[in-house]
Design a protein around this motif. Structure first.
Motif, PDB file in Angstrom:
ATOM      1  N   PHE A 119      -9.519  12.256  -2.452  1.00 54.13           N
ATOM      2  CA  PHE A 119     -10.588  11.264  -2.330  1.00 54.13           C
ATOM      3  C   PHE A 119     -10.522  10.565  -0.977  1.00 54.13           C
ATOM      4  O   PHE A 119      -9.432  10.265  -0.476  1.00 54.13           O
ATOM      5  CB  PHE A 119     -10.464  10.217  -3.442  1.00 54.13           C
ATOM      6  N   ILE A 120     -11.702  10.293  -0.441  1.00 58.62           N
ATOM      7  CA  ILE A 120     -11.815   9.516   0.791  1.00 58.62           C
ATOM      8  C   ILE A 120     -12.106   8.086   0.372  1.00 58.62           C
ATOM      9  O   ILE A 120     -13.130   7.813  -0.268  1.00 58.62           O
ATOM     10  CB  ILE A 120     -12.957  10.055   1.681  1.00 58.62           C
ATOM     11  N   GLU A 121     -11.194   7.191   0.702  1.00 56.90           N
ATOM     12  CA  GLU A 121     -11.341   5.771   0.341  1.00 56.90           C
ATOM     13  C   GLU A 121     -10.620   4.925   1.372  1.00 56.90           C
ATOM     14  O   GLU A 121      -9.580   5.320   1.882  1.00 56.90           O
ATOM     15  CB  GLU A 121     -10.669   5.462  -1.002  1.00 56.90           C
ATOM     16  N   ASP A 122     -11.181   3.773   1.634  1.00 55.21           N
ATOM     17  CA  ASP A 122     -10.422   2.745   2.344  1.00 55.21           C
ATOM     18  C   ASP A 122      -9.632   2.000   1.286  1.00 55.21           C
ATOM     19  O   ASP A 122     -10.215   1.503   0.316  1.00 55.21           O
ATOM     20  CB  ASP A 122     -11.358   1.788   3.091  1.00 55.21           C
ATOM     21  N   ILE A 123      -8.343   1.968   1.440  1.00 53.85           N
ATOM     22  CA  ILE A 123      -7.475   1.341   0.451  1.00 53.85           C
ATOM     23  C   ILE A 123      -7.192  -0.094   0.886  1.00 53.85           C
ATOM     24  O   ILE A 123      -6.714  -0.318   1.996  1.00 53.85           O
ATOM     25  CB  ILE A 123      -6.152   2.123   0.327  1.00 53.85           C
ATOM     26  N   ASP A 124      -7.515  -1.034   0.020  1.00 55.79           N
ATOM     27  CA  ASP A 124      -7.166  -2.428   0.272  1.00 55.79           C
ATOM     28  C   ASP A 124      -5.833  -2.667  -0.430  1.00 55.79           C
ATOM     29  O   ASP A 124      -5.787  -2.802  -1.656  1.00 55.79           O
ATOM     30  CB  ASP A 124      -8.231  -3.371  -0.270  1.00 55.79           C
ATOM     31  N   PRO A 125      -4.739  -2.702   0.330  1.00 55.70           N
ATOM     32  CA  PRO A 125      -3.420  -2.788  -0.311  1.00 55.70           C
ATOM     33  C   PRO A 125      -3.187  -4.084  -1.076  1.00 55.70           C
ATOM     34  O   PRO A 125      -2.325  -4.123  -1.954  1.00 55.70           O
ATOM     35  CB  PRO A 125      -2.447  -2.647   0.861  1.00 55.70           C
ATOM     36  N   ALA A 126      -3.961  -5.106  -0.773  1.00 54.17           N
ATOM     37  CA  ALA A 126      -3.762  -6.382  -1.461  1.00 54.17           C
ATOM     38  C   ALA A 126      -4.399  -6.396  -2.848  1.00 54.17           C
ATOM     39  O   ALA A 126      -4.049  -7.223  -3.678  1.00 54.17           O
ATOM     40  CB  ALA A 126      -4.326  -7.521  -0.624  1.00 54.17           C
ATOM     41  N   THR A 127      -5.320  -5.461  -3.110  1.00 53.77           N
ATOM     42  CA  THR A 127      -6.021  -5.496  -4.391  1.00 53.77           C
ATOM     43  C   THR A 127      -6.063  -4.158  -5.133  1.00 53.77           C
ATOM     44  O   THR A 127      -6.388  -4.139  -6.315  1.00 53.77           O
ATOM     45  CB  THR A 127      -7.482  -5.964  -4.198  1.00 53.77           C
ATOM     46  N   CYS A 128      -5.758  -3.053  -4.484  1.00 62.21           N
ATOM     47  CA  CYS A 128      -5.926  -1.751  -5.151  1.00 62.21           C
ATOM     48  C   CYS A 128      -4.985  -1.618  -6.338  1.00 62.21           C
ATOM     49  O   CYS A 128      -3.897  -2.195  -6.362  1.00 62.21           O
ATOM     50  CB  CYS A 128      -5.753  -0.597  -4.171  1.00 62.21           C
ATOM     51  N   CYS A 129      -5.443  -0.848  -7.318  1.00 61.83           N
ATOM     52  CA  CYS A 129      -4.664  -0.646  -8.531  1.00 61.83           C
ATOM     53  C   CYS A 129      -5.074   0.676  -9.162  1.00 61.83           C
ATOM     54  O   CYS A 129      -6.256   1.029  -9.155  1.00 61.83           O
ATOM     55  CB  CYS A 129      -4.925  -1.800  -9.501  1.00 61.83           C
ATOM     56  N   TYR A 130      -4.126   1.399  -9.673  1.00 63.26           N
ATOM     57  CA  TYR A 130      -4.356   2.683 -10.335  1.00 63.26           C
ATOM     58  C   TYR A 130      -3.681   2.609 -11.703  1.00 63.26           C
ATOM     59  O   TYR A 130      -2.562   3.090 -11.884  1.00 63.26           O
ATOM     60  CB  TYR A 130      -3.811   3.827  -9.470  1.00 63.26           C
ATOM     61  N   PRO A 131      -4.362   1.975 -12.665  1.00 61.05           N
ATOM     62  CA  PRO A 131      -3.745   1.679 -13.965  1.00 61.05           C
ATOM     63  C   PRO A 131      -3.181   2.916 -14.664  1.00 61.05           C
ATOM     64  O   PRO A 131      -3.807   3.975 -14.691  1.00 61.05           O
ATOM     65  CB  PRO A 131      -4.893   1.092 -14.783  1.00 61.05           C
ATOM     66  N   GLY A 132      -1.976   2.741 -15.187  1.00 60.77           N
ATOM     67  CA  GLY A 132      -1.365   3.774 -16.003  1.00 60.77           C
ATOM     68  C   GLY A 132      -0.703   4.907 -15.252  1.00 60.77           C
ATOM     69  O   GLY A 132      -0.091   5.774 -15.863  1.00 60.77           O
ATOM     70  N   VAL A 133      -0.799   4.943 -13.931  1.00 52.27           N
ATOM     71  CA  VAL A 133      -0.157   6.015 -13.182  1.00 52.27           C
ATOM     72  C   VAL A 133       1.361   5.825 -13.243  1.00 52.27           C
ATOM     73  O   VAL A 133       1.855   4.701 -13.247  1.00 52.27           O
ATOM     74  CB  VAL A 133      -0.694   6.080 -11.730  1.00 52.27           C
ATOM     75  N   ASP A 134       2.090   6.931 -13.338  1.00 52.86           N
ATOM     76  CA  ASP A 134       3.547   6.838 -13.431  1.00 52.86           C
ATOM     77  C   ASP A 134       4.210   6.593 -12.077  1.00 52.86           C
ATOM     78  O   ASP A 134       5.215   5.892 -11.999  1.00 52.86           O
ATOM     79  CB  ASP A 134       4.127   8.137 -14.026  1.00 52.86           C
ATOM     80  N   TRP A 135       3.668   7.217 -11.020  1.00 52.71           N
ATOM     81  CA  TRP A 135       4.289   7.129  -9.698  1.00 52.71           C
ATOM     82  C   TRP A 135       3.239   6.867  -8.613  1.00 52.71           C
ATOM     83  O   TRP A 135       2.205   7.532  -8.577  1.00 52.71           O
ATOM     84  CB  TRP A 135       5.010   8.435  -9.353  1.00 52.71           C
ATOM     85  N   VAL A 136       3.546   5.950  -7.731  1.00 50.81           N
ATOM     86  CA  VAL A 136       2.788   5.738  -6.496  1.00 50.81           C
ATOM     87  C   VAL A 136       3.622   6.354  -5.387  1.00 50.81           C
ATOM     88  O   VAL A 136       4.798   6.004  -5.220  1.00 50.81           O
ATOM     89  CB  VAL A 136       2.541   4.238  -6.232  1.00 50.81           C
ATOM     90  N   ILE A 137       3.024   7.290  -4.650  1.00 47.80           N
ATOM     91  CA  ILE A 137       3.742   7.998  -3.592  1.00 47.80           C
ATOM     92  C   ILE A 137       3.197   7.580  -2.241  1.00 47.80           C
ATOM     93  O   ILE A 137       1.985   7.531  -2.040  1.00 47.80           O
ATOM     94  CB  ILE A 137       3.590   9.531  -3.752  1.00 47.80           C
ATOM     95  N   GLY A 138       4.098   7.297  -1.320  1.00 48.82           N
ATOM     96  CA  GLY A 138       3.735   7.008   0.065  1.00 48.82           C
ATOM     97  C   GLY A 138       4.552   7.901   0.976  1.00 48.82           C
ATOM     98  O   GLY A 138       5.708   7.613   1.258  1.00 48.82           O
ATOM     99  N   ASN A 139       3.977   9.003   1.395  1.00 47.16           N
ATOM    100  CA  ASN A 139       4.643   9.949   2.285  1.00 47.16           C
ATOM    101  C   ASN A 139       4.056   9.765   3.674  1.00 47.16           C
ATOM    102  O   ASN A 139       2.941  10.203   3.930  1.00 47.16           O
ATOM    103  CB  ASN A 139       4.424  11.379   1.767  1.00 47.16           C
ATOM    104  N   HIS A 140       4.773   9.087   4.552  1.00 51.65           N
ATOM    105  CA  HIS A 140       4.261   8.750   5.880  1.00 51.65           C
ATOM    106  C   HIS A 140       2.956   7.965   5.743  1.00 51.65           C
ATOM    107  O   HIS A 140       1.966   8.271   6.404  1.00 51.65           O
ATOM    108  CB  HIS A 140       4.053  10.000   6.744  1.00 51.65           C
ATOM    109  N   SER A 141       2.970   6.980   4.885  1.00 48.45           N
ATOM    110  CA  SER A 141       1.756   6.227   4.573  1.00 48.45           C
ATOM    111  C   SER A 141       1.505   5.063   5.532  1.00 48.45           C
ATOM    112  O   SER A 141       0.640   4.219   5.265  1.00 48.45           O
ATOM    113  CB  SER A 141       1.803   5.740   3.126  1.00 48.45           C
ATOM    114  N   ASP A 142       2.246   5.026   6.622  1.00 48.23           N
ATOM    115  CA  ASP A 142       2.027   4.076   7.713  1.00 48.23           C
ATOM    116  C   ASP A 142       1.856   2.641   7.224  1.00 48.23           C
ATOM    117  O   ASP A 142       2.738   2.111   6.582  1.00 48.23           O
ATOM    118  CB  ASP A 142       0.860   4.518   8.597  1.00 48.23           C
ATOM    119  N   GLU A 143       0.694   2.032   7.518  1.00 43.57           N
ATOM    120  CA  GLU A 143       0.523   0.607   7.224  1.00 43.57           C
ATOM    121  C   GLU A 143       0.526   0.291   5.736  1.00 43.57           C
ATOM    122  O   GLU A 143       0.674  -0.857   5.342  1.00 43.57           O
ATOM    123  CB  GLU A 143      -0.750   0.058   7.886  1.00 43.57           C
TER     124      GLU A 143
END
Length: 181
Positions: A119-143
């Motif tokens: 998906f193409i999305e601008d992610i707002d890190p202060a408010t984004c949420c992915y309910p029920g997901v087991d893992w959030v992955i940041g592989n070279h996720s920079d900012e």
């Protein structure tokens, strides 16, 4: 006696076995790579990351007592870039999606099963949420990197995060160490 215990989350032999199996399955992508980035680096590094996660998830160390024993781990790969990690984890049977602020050329080469999860999305890190997901992955996720623990917390009380940083970022931007003036 060892002062530091290594390989406590993932057995080294299980990781190596997963990596060899997966490397043989996905190495063809290094020949068909349409991006300007180094295909050897991305294909084999991200295959290694996927192998580690698969070995970790198969170990069931992070399944909760109330979870179905056959439950497949779910993930969201934030700042997924070329989407290769999302592709490999999807092909390995895990439910998830990859999100980035722009599409890459290689996305068009993945099958529909992967393309439908990128998906193409601008992610707002202060408010984004992915309910029920087991893992959030940041592989070279920079900012996004410093925000991943907070994002995981918002997703749910049992959501975990996995971070592989490439550069130092703080909440205001790229971290720069200032030398003596």
């Amino acid at each position: 006696e060892k002062r530091v215990q290594l390989d406590v989350l993932v057995d080294q032999q299980k990781f190596r076995s997963e990596y060899q199996r997966m490397k043989n399955l996905y190495k063809h992508w290094a020949k068909d790579w349409p991006e300007r980035t180094d295909p050897q680096k991305f294909v084999f590094e991200e295959t290694g990351i996927a192998a580690y996660l698969v070995a970790l998830w198969k170990s069931r160390k992070f399944h909760l007592p109330y979870q179905d024993a056959d439950k497949t781990m779910s993930f969201v790969d934030l700042g997924c870039g070329n989407g290769f990690l999302t592709h490999v984890l999807t092909m390995e049977g895990f439910e998830g999606k990859g999100i980035d602020k722009q599409q890459r050329k290689i996305w068009d080469l993945y099958g529909e099963e992967t393309r439908s999860r990128l998906f193409i999305e601008d992610i707002d890190p202060a408010t984004c949420c992915y309910p029920g997901v087991d893992w959030v992955i940041g592989n070279h996720s920079d900012e996004l990197t410093p925000w991943l623990p907070s994002i995981a917390r918002r997703c749910g009380p049992s959501t975990r995060y996995f971070v592989i940083p490439c550069c130092f970022w703080d909440f205001q931007g790229k971290f720069n160490r200032r030398g003596p003036q």
